[in-house]
Write a protein that holds these residues in place. Structure first.
Motif, PDB file in Angstrom:
ATOM      1  N   ASP A 156      59.966  33.441  40.395  1.00 27.97           N
ATOM      2  CA  ASP A 156      59.532  33.543  39.010  1.00 27.97           C
ATOM      3  C   ASP A 156      58.756  34.774  39.160  1.00 27.97           C
ATOM      4  O   ASP A 156      57.641  35.021  39.731  1.00 27.97           O
ATOM      5  N   ASP A 206      57.108  26.607  43.448  1.00 25.99           N
ATOM      6  CA  ASP A 206      57.344  27.396  42.108  1.00 25.99           C
ATOM      7  C   ASP A 206      57.222  26.651  40.821  1.00 25.99           C
ATOM      8  O   ASP A 206      56.618  26.866  40.038  1.00 25.99           O
ATOM      9  N   LYS A 248      54.375  27.027  38.030  1.00 25.09           N
ATOM     10  CA  LYS A 248      55.024  27.193  36.947  1.00 25.09           C
ATOM     11  C   LYS A 248      54.044  26.522  35.658  1.00 25.09           C
ATOM     12  O   LYS A 248      54.088  27.041  34.595  1.00 25.09           O
TER      13      LYS A 248
END
Length: 281
Positions: free
Chosen positions: A11, A150, A154
């Protein structure tokens, strides 16, 4: 035998904050290694599985335990090199944050969450992080481990709002000459006292400590990443040391070694600029 693997976030927002994830493991019950890690402006959030950590003033020792307990440590190493003694089997997850990176995932100033530049049993993320860590430990693939982390980070991501600190960090990294503390304050249109307070709040560094570590790391990389190794006098000059004596004294104050001995002792253990010294018996 131990393994050390790294992967970077996919990301783009996370990649600005997190330099890389790493996974360090040994399944050997008789494994033994002593390493030295050196000061860095990066901050590491580490999760240990089946390990008891013993601390002393020079560093820490990993000792295997039979329970499946997890221990979470936030490491901010802003002054001197530290020792790690690895004993027996261990498994470790590392999340390495860029400067101000972890601040994108917390709702408090960083200095509210650490004690003496180290946070044992760092529980800000609570069971959510422990549950994700268990999944990561059990995930066999490196990509799968990265995807799990991730997804976790996030969910916690937010913008870091104090742009004064962000600008100060940018000036330190991007100026052709290391700016003085008062120059930084003047560029930000704040007082020197306010600048010092902001660094302590959000980085757990003083301004001078941060600049000292940046200077040390620049010198390290300029030597290690050169195809043809430069003379150490050139490394000193290129990294704004006053003279050879200043260069030597700075390295000794941080690592305990002069530059020549230091550079002959370090090992690059990943493609993310992780340099350790392996201690010999």
């Amino acid at each position: 035998m131990d393994t050390f693997k790294t992967i970077v976030p996919k990301d783009k927002d996370l990649l600005k904050c997190i330099a890389y994830y790493y996974f360090h493991e040994s399944k050997d019950e008789h494994f033994s290694k002593d390493i030295v890690y050196h000061p860095h402006y990066l901050v590491a959030l580490n999760v240990y599985s089946k390990v008891k950590i013993q601390w002393n003033e020079n560093g820490k020792t990993y000792l295997p335990i039979k329970s499946d307990a997890k221990e979470v440590i936030l490491t901010i190493n802003n002054k001197t090199s530290k020792e790690v003694r690895l004993r027996g089997a261990f498994n470790k997850i590392g999340v390495v944050f860029n400067p101000l990176g972890i601040n994108h995932f917390i709702n408090y100033p960083l200095n509210k969450l650490v004690e003496n530049n180290r946070a044992s049993n760092f529980d800000y993320f609570g069971d959510d992080f422990l549950n994700t860590s268990r999944l990561v430990f059990n995930e066999p693939s490196l990509v799968g481990k990265g995807n799990l982390l991730d997804s976790f980070f996030k969910n916690y991501f937010k913008e870091f709002e104090d742009k004064r600190v962000t600008k100060a960090i940018d000036l330190i990294f991007n100026s052709s000459k290391m700016p003085k503390t008062q120059e930084l304050a003047d560029c930000l249109d704040i007082s020197r006292k306010t600048l010092l307070r902001l660094f302590k709040m959000h980085l757990c560094f003083s301004v001078e400590e941060f600049k000292s570590v940046v200077k040390f790391r620049r010198a390290l990389l300029s030597y290690e990443e050169a195809i043809n190794k430069p003379e150490l006098s050139h490394v000193a000059y290129d990294n704004e040391y006053y003279d050879q004596s200043d260069f030597i004294n700075h390295f000794k104050s941080i690592t305990g070694l002069n530059p020549s001995k230091f550079f002959s002792s370090i090992n690059n253990i990943s493609n993310n600029g992780t340099y350790w010294t392996f201690k010999k018996d």
